[in-house]
Design an enzyme around this catalytic site. Structure first.
Site, mmCIF file in Angstrom:
data_model
loop_
_atom_site.group_PDB
_atom_site.id
_atom_site.type_symbol
_atom_site.label_atom_id
_atom_site.label_comp_id
_atom_site.label_asym_id
_atom_site.label_seq_id
_atom_site.Cartn_x
_atom_site.Cartn_y
_atom_site.Cartn_z
ATOM 1 N N SER A 608 0.679 -1.305 0.032
ATOM 2 C CA SER A 608 -0.036 0.008 0.027
ATOM 3 C C SER A 608 0.748 1.370 0.130
ATOM 4 O O SER A 608 1.663 1.456 -1.019
ATOM 5 C CB SER A 608 -0.885 0.017 1.120
ATOM 6 O OG SER A 608 -1.875 0.858 1.111
ATOM 7 N N ASP A 696 -9.620 -5.537 -4.451
ATOM 8 C CA ASP A 696 -9.324 -4.233 -3.631
ATOM 9 C C ASP A 696 -10.041 -2.977 -3.841
ATOM 10 O O ASP A 696 -10.036 -2.735 -5.194
ATOM 11 C CB ASP A 696 -7.514 -4.024 -4.027
ATOM 12 C CG ASP A 696 -7.037 -3.161 -3.162
ATOM 13 O OD1 ASP A 696 -7.763 -2.263 -2.350
ATOM 14 O OD2 ASP A 696 -5.733 -3.139 -3.066
ATOM 15 N N HIS A 728 -7.666 -5.638 -0.127
ATOM 16 C CA HIS A 728 -6.417 -4.822 -0.217
ATOM 17 C C HIS A 728 -5.292 -5.520 0.525
ATOM 18 O O HIS A 728 -4.235 -5.466 0.369
ATOM 19 C CB HIS A 728 -6.976 -3.489 0.457
ATOM 20 C CG HIS A 728 -5.811 -2.279 0.514
ATOM 21 N ND1 HIS A 728 -4.933 -2.018 -0.529
ATOM 22 C CD2 HIS A 728 -5.135 -1.889 1.544
ATOM 23 C CE1 HIS A 728 -4.197 -1.290 -0.280
ATOM 24 N NE2 HIS A 728 -4.133 -0.908 0.999
#
Length: 764
Positions: A608, A696, A728
């Site tokens: 991320s 995601d 995610h």
């Protein structure tokens, strides 16, 4: 699910074998205490889970213990029964007296949800919630979920999805005007494809929550009315007199924003009177309040409160409401600059049972720099006592506090979670606290760890107020006999999160494979004060990257950088190292300077926003890293505006104001693109492995696909793993194992396979 695992025989002691061995340690997910006659013997019930890799599922089981008070502050613990696997259970909650247990389970055949009540005499109630048809699926996890007993132990309160009409199946013989017996049929059919908002990442099936009450005496189920239509309720509990419910209400107008890992959404603590239907706001009008906890005597309500907007996670206030007078006080305020005694509260929720028996003190778990500690808060004097400071374990989590008995788990990067208990002494006598192991887990061989404190140099282009804030990193290392170790550098995601010193099987497995691991808590991480968190705003892509780099100006008379090393509670001051290049990584070079690490075998592992930082490092230091493995990477900021469930962060992170009606301007899109790693892709040369989930909602997987194509077109070695059911976090037993195995093999392929010396240890 498609797997990215490379075919072939796994060598003994390879990534899969290491990961499977270190994943066998269970995590305690819930604990409950029950008292026997005389209140000297207590029954401790725990629920545990661990990955069952051969069966590709999560194994859940229960354990039972007996606790005996042998003195005013002493306990003896022993296992009271064999472990038993938990089947089909979704939620469970013990009643206030511990005489009953409510269990929500799913029937494996019909898929119906059943709510049952069990006691010493067996099952007393069983209700098929699905068959009643008054609501949709019960919320069993996430920010809305709850299962609360009334004080009379005659009613249960929970949250479920609002019932909606099932869409009619179209009939092939339906023609306009045929079979239309009522206008209502046309209206119902017209609703079939209407878009329904949800709460974003990991909450895609959560749209319209409702509060539900099951009356055990009257055998009736009621969906509560009276909640304002602009609110989504959750985290509910009964009021002290059982005549109303207290709940958290999230504003969802004009539309919903992603709620997972976002404590900055507008929300309040409400009281719904069941007789009159009156709904009353108890907390501040424009705030983000959550996690209400009622004291044992029913007089005080404790809850967390933060600001609306800004960083998605931040330092919070601890507030307390006196029930009778409805007066609210701030027990602990936001901490701008941390002190040695207290760095602030950063927990997303309070423990379900956190009050001491005196209804005056409470225990909360929160990051304190790179540790997760248990803090005792005296709500009358507003003082804080750290119950776990200085312990060798770096992560403590409170499971329950009942009858002044603390049940917790503790772990460290080289020690899996252990279950411990303690008696909470009277006020003013809490330290030292004597913890008694219930299930003690030994340290894992082949892994050592320490905390590095990095003090950025003064001067340069960064303002002094932001440029001199210290940050930390955790260094995990294999045995010194295998040195020098290749180093895997890991900046965390978030960006407002933290690497606390807890047990992580994947990181321990990397150490056993011969890698050292550096977990970097750059400025903006939780646990270091609100000023540190806010210092990252408008500096994303600059400060967070710079925290692993140093400019060659303003470094002091000798051109070096001073730093400290925390090892076993001792602070050691080391000398300064000199810069051999205009820009080098501060945290990395600090570790390279003092530890037996190989500067020519460096890799990056991140997800991320951490992957966003890693990609910037690849562009700025194209020759520095030999391998990079990324999960759910952020690479193109403007592309997230229309695809992410948290579009507000794309503006706030760059210091731009956000409003619901806002649309991007050309200059703002240009700024976002300039801060994006994809704009610097031409400079990247390091082999990159990308792991993404097709579901995601936070960072669209097309980001990784775009980056993958750009790297391949430029001749950079790249590999993309696409998990069709992944979100995610790329969570799930099979997915997590597959991601780790591929990342580890990617590093071994590009950094070199460690050899074994005559003693069987890894050697370079």
């Amino acid at each position: 699910m498609a797997s990215g695992t490379e075919r072939g025989t796994e060598v003994a002691g390879g990534p899969a074998a290491c990961y499977q061995e270190l994943s066998r340690f269970p995590t305690v997910t819930r604990a409950a205490l029950g008292a026997t006659t005389g209140a000297q013997t207590f029954l401790l019930y725990t629920e545990c889970s661990r990955p069952d890799l051969p069966r590709r599922r999560l194994l859940r089981f229960s354990r039972h213990y007996s606790l005996q008070r042998t003195g005013s502050a002493r306990l003896a613990a022993r296992r009271a029964a064999l472990s038993a696997e938990i089947h089909h259970q979704l939620l469970s909650q013990d009643s206030p007296t511990g005489q009953h247990r409510a269990v929500l389970s799913r029937c494996p055949r019909q898929g119906h949800e059943l709510l049952e009540v069990w006691g010493s005499g067996g099952r007393s109630h069983s209700v098929d919630l699905t068959a009643l048809g008054k609501h949709g699926e019960v919320y069993t996890e996430g920010p809305f979920s709850c299962l609360a007993w009334s004080r009379s132990e005659t009613r249960l309160l929970y949250v479920a999805e609002k019932s909606r009409p099932k869409p009619r199946s179209p009939c092939p013989w339906d023609v306009p005007g045929a079979g239309r017996l009522a206008e209502e049929d046309e209206d119902e059919e017209g609703e079939q494809f209407v878009y329904r908002e949800d709460w974003g990442e990991a909450l895609s099936t959560r749209s319209v929550p409702v509060l539900c009450v099951l009356d055990l005496e009257g055998s009736s189920l009621l969906v509560l009315e009276g909640i304002p239509g602009h609110l989504s309720p959750g985290q509910a509990l009964w009021s002290p007199d059982d005549r109303g419910v207290v709940f958290v209400g999230w504003w969802h107008e004009p539309f919903r924003l992603g709620l997972r890992a976002c404590s900055n959404r507008r929300s309040g603590i409400f009281h719904l009177d069941l007789a009159s239907g009156r709904c009353e706001l108890l907390s501040a009008e424009h705030s983000a309040a959550c996690s209400p906890r009622l004291s044992p005597d029913g007089r005080r309500l404790l809850y967390l409160e933060g600001d609306v907007g800004g960083p998605h996670r931040q330092c919070l206030r601890l507030c307390m409401l006196t029930w009778q007078t409805r007066q609210t006080v701030t027990v602990l305020d936001v901490v701008q600059e941390p002190t040695e005694a207290f760095a602030g509260l950063y927990a997303e929720v309070l423990p379900p049972r956190c009050w001491a028996a005196d209804s005056r003190r409470a225990v909360v778990g929160t990051p304190q720099r790179s540790r997760m500690d248990l803090l005792l808060v005296d709500t009358e004097t507003a003082t804080v006592t750290n119950l776990t400071a200085g312990s060798p374990e770096g992560c403590w989590e409170l499971l329950t506090l009942q009858w002044d008995l603390l049940v917790a788990t503790c772990s460290a990067p080289n020690r899996p979670p252990s279950l411990v208990v303690a008696v909470l002494p009277p006020a003013g006598q809490e330290l030292p606290l004597c913890w008694v192991p219930v299930e003690d887990t030994p340290t894992v061989p082949g892994v050592t760890w320490k905390t590095l404190t990095i003090q950025p140099p003064c001067g340069g282009q960064t303002p002094a107020t932001h440029g001199t804030q210290a940050f930390q990193a955790l260094l995990l290392s294999p045995p010194d006999g295998t040195a020098p170790h290749p180093l895997v550098v890991c900046p965390h995601g978030g960006p407002h999160a933290v690497f606390d010193a807890r047990w992580r099987p994947s990181m321990a497995a990397l150490c056993q494979l011969g890698f050292a691991v550096l977990l970097v808590n750059y400025r903006g991480s939780l646990g270091f004060g609100q000023a540190s968190i806010r210092s990252l705003l408008s500096r994303v892509g600059e400060q967070d990257v710079a925290d692993t780099q140093v400019r060659g100006t303003g470094l002091g008379a000798d051109g070096g950088v001073c730093w400290e090393d925390t090892d076993g509670g001792r602070m050691l001051t080391f000398g300064c190292w000199h810069l051999g290049a205009p820009r080098v990584q501060l945290a990395v070079e600090q570790a390279l300077c003092s530890e037996p690490l190989d500067p020519h075998r460096l890799a990056l592992l991140a997800g991320s926003h951490g992957a966003f930082i890693a990609l910037h490092l690849l562009a700025r230091e194209p020759q520095r890293y030999r391998a990079c493995a990324l999960r759910s990477p952020v690479s193109n900021l403007p592309a997230l505006l229309g695809t992410s469930d948290i579009p507000d962060w794309r503006y706030v992170s760059l210091g731009l104001p956000y409003s619901f009606e806002r649309v991007p301007r050309a200059e703002e899109v240009a700024t976002m693109l300039l801060r994006s790693p994809i704009a610097q892709a031409a400079r990247m040369q390091t082999p990159v492995l990308l792991c993404v989930g097709a579901r995601d909602r936070r960072v669209s997987p097309t980001q990784a696909l775009e980056l993958y194509r750009v790297l391949r077109a430029r001749g950079v070695p790249a590999r993309l793993l696409w998990y069709p059911e992944g979100g995610h976090a790329l969570a799930g037993v099979e997915t997590e194992a597959d991601v780790f195995g591929n990342c580890a093999r990617w590093f071994l392929q590009h950094l070199g396979q460690p050899r074994r010396d005559r003693t069987g240890q890894h050697s370079p």
